[in-house]
Write a protein that holds these residues in place. Sequence first.
Motif, short mmCIF file in Angstrom:
data_model
loop_
_atom_site.label_atom_id
_atom_site.label_comp_id
_atom_site.label_asym_id
_atom_site.label_seq_id
_atom_site.Cartn_x
_atom_site.Cartn_y
_atom_site.Cartn_z
N GLU A 24 13.45 -18.90 -5.01
CA GLU A 24 12.80 -20.20 -5.26
C GLU A 24 12.83 -20.54 -6.74
O GLU A 24 13.13 -21.67 -7.12
CB GLU A 24 11.35 -20.19 -4.77
CG GLU A 24 11.17 -19.95 -3.29
CD GLU A 24 11.11 -18.47 -2.94
OE1 GLU A 24 11.34 -17.63 -3.84
OE2 GLU A 24 10.84 -18.16 -1.77
N GLU A 51 7.53 -9.19 0.84
CA GLU A 51 8.43 -8.95 1.98
C GLU A 51 8.30 -10.11 2.96
O GLU A 51 7.78 -9.95 4.07
CB GLU A 51 8.09 -7.60 2.62
CG GLU A 51 8.35 -6.43 1.68
CD GLU A 51 8.08 -5.07 2.32
OE1 GLU A 51 7.48 -5.04 3.43
OE2 GLU A 51 8.47 -4.06 1.74
N LEU A 52 8.81 -11.24 2.55
CA LEU A 52 8.66 -12.48 3.35
C LEU A 52 9.30 -12.36 4.72
O LEU A 52 8.77 -12.84 5.72
CB LEU A 52 9.26 -13.66 2.58
CG LEU A 52 9.35 -14.98 3.31
CD1 LEU A 52 7.96 -15.54 3.61
CD2 LEU A 52 10.13 -16.01 2.51
N THR A 53 10.46 -11.72 4.77
CA THR A 53 11.21 -11.73 6.03
C THR A 53 11.00 -10.47 6.87
O THR A 53 11.58 -10.35 7.94
CB THR A 53 12.71 -11.89 5.74
OG1 THR A 53 13.09 -10.89 4.78
CG2 THR A 53 13.02 -13.27 5.18
N SER A 54 10.19 -9.53 6.37
CA SER A 54 9.96 -8.36 7.22
C SER A 54 8.46 -8.10 7.37
O SER A 54 7.70 -8.23 6.41
CB SER A 54 10.66 -7.12 6.63
OG SER A 54 10.11 -6.82 5.38
N ALA A 55 8.07 -7.75 8.57
CA ALA A 55 6.65 -7.51 8.86
C ALA A 55 6.37 -6.01 8.88
O ALA A 55 7.22 -5.22 9.29
CB ALA A 55 6.30 -8.13 10.20
N ASN A 112 3.06 -9.46 6.09
CA ASN A 112 4.07 -9.30 5.04
C ASN A 112 3.44 -8.64 3.81
O ASN A 112 2.48 -9.17 3.26
CB ASN A 112 4.65 -10.66 4.64
CG ASN A 112 5.06 -11.48 5.84
OD1 ASN A 112 4.40 -12.46 6.19
ND2 ASN A 112 6.11 -11.07 6.50
N THR A 122 -0.26 -13.77 9.10
CA THR A 122 0.20 -15.10 9.50
C THR A 122 -0.21 -15.46 10.93
O THR A 122 -0.01 -16.57 11.38
CB THR A 122 1.74 -15.18 9.41
OG1 THR A 122 2.29 -14.14 10.21
CG2 THR A 122 2.21 -15.04 7.98
N SER A 179 13.24 -14.59 -8.18
CA SER A 179 13.10 -14.95 -6.76
C SER A 179 14.01 -16.15 -6.52
O SER A 179 14.31 -16.90 -7.45
CB SER A 179 11.65 -15.31 -6.44
OG SER A 179 11.30 -16.52 -7.06
#
Lengths: 342, 263
Positions: free
Chosen positions: A46, B55-59, B120, B133, A44
């Motif tokens: 990070e 999937e942090l950037t996509s919902a 996410n 969120t 990742s």
Amino acid sequence: MGLNYQLVLWNNHKKTYDKLIVLGMLLYIILFAVVTLVFNSETSIETLVIRAFGSLAIIMLHIILVIGPLARLNSAFLPILYNRRHLGVSMFIAAFIHGGFSMFQFHALGDVNPIYSIFISNMDYGSLTDFPFQVLGFLALLILFVMASTSHDFFLGNLSAKTWKRLHMMVYAAYALIIAHVFLGAFQQETSPFTIGILVFGFILVSSLHLITAFKEGHIDTAKTEEKEGWLKVCDISEIEEDRAKIFTVEKERIAIFKYDGKLSAIHNVCKHQGGPLGEGKIIDGCITCPWHGYQYLPANGQSPPPFTEKVATYELKLDGKTVYINPKAFEEGTEVNPCKI
Amino acid sequence: MKKNDEFYVSYIDRSLGPKTKTTLKRFSIIALATIVIGALLFSFFQKPFKNSTFELTSATNITGTYYEKPYPMLRVEVAENTFKNILLLGFGKSSANPYLEKLQKEVKDLNGKNVSIEGNLIYYNGKTLIQITDDEKVILESSSKKRLPEKEVISKMTLTGEIIDPKCYFGVMKPGKGKIHRSCAVRCVSGGIPPVLATTDKNNISEYFLITDLNGKPINKDILEYIGKPSEITGIVEKMEDWSIIKIQVSDIRELDKKSSIY
């Protein structure tokens, strides 16, 4: 030399030094990222940042720690010492990125303050293998922050060279904390003989160079002398090179005895700027010039030439035939003493 | 000290003599070589990361039957009569509960009702979780009650593994287990994320058990000191479709003096 504090003037040497630091840091981060993404692509971002900057900081710290003893053993290394602070601040930036990302990643967005979390999330303080290693890293980062933020001559002038030096000697505490942080943390989980080996080698190198330097310099402080009516025998005059000095220790204080223009003068060996060894300096334009940052003092009175205001203690010398003698009683800093004519 | 006839002073032009220059060049080359070797060693000798995903950037929007047994989950029909139970989590190191409160107040009992959630996704090794969120993105689709998954008691078992926080382990962090990650896992479980026992057998097959107390109630704060350490846990194992549950008494957890073997 510092009378007024202003932005650091960048000469060509400083520019080259800083370019090499930036080049080295970029090279490390790019290589680390490329090798990780090629051979371990599931990482990742990070984790990549935390590991790349953490390992970079520890390698930079080793480079920083070998500069001091190398410069003590061979004066050709002195120009590296001259700008070591730039390397120190750059290392702090790498350590801060590592620490900042780790603190956010592991301790932020939780049910307690992230800094409080560092201290209470793992309470196995009584265990070696389970020890809360992040506490050690945090304390090291605090020390590095204090050092980096006081690295400007403004703090050097206001804290006094002695206090400043003591503060910056805490780098050894930070080093010990960082080594413990890595061995009780990352190396408990990521055990490779190569990565452990490189740090063991680094520790042996740093310790050996310091021990060798201490052993060699120990001779200066333990040299035996003879006393004659309150005067101490230093050496034969031929042992002092022209425009250079011999360092002689009296009651644990080092004194630099310079020979120049058919004269001898003695001043306290410690430069007021950063505690540099004046006795390893040279007479340039009639002034004793510190080998570390070029601070200057007049040999006869230990005062920096006007408009500068630094001054060091002076001593009285006499010649008996070709033998140099010193009166061990120091004069007040900046006291005029007639040079001993040869 | 090795004497050097040359004497460098930064503010004196051309005071850098040839011998000093050579020493500086050598030092720079060795320092850069150290940097290169260090980068290669530290990057190459990392343990492999698992292919978990966050999937942090996509919902993603999922719809299913909401229930708490005892942790909030959504039972989603992924194919005809095939269900996946998705564990619900909050933002950061927190439980999903604060994001469900608003809707729960409106409908009193959300259990068994059809709910859609946008969040996410986190997934690995057959398990799926979702991070919520925003409570505005938890919507009641239907008030009619649907069937909830049944728990089937398997037996009392003694299992060896590591207590993890599933959010990090199944995708948010790499690695999301072991000593390096322990403090984070403690914060996550303390914040309300359900503790999970991860086990790996000799054939490298992993199983995951949601941990509850003997009454089937959530455990969080009481289990913190055992998180991220190889442990032996005895409890009553139940099966609930694609998840297992282990009901335990915290005092029955035994720390093992060995390296973590879970993946």
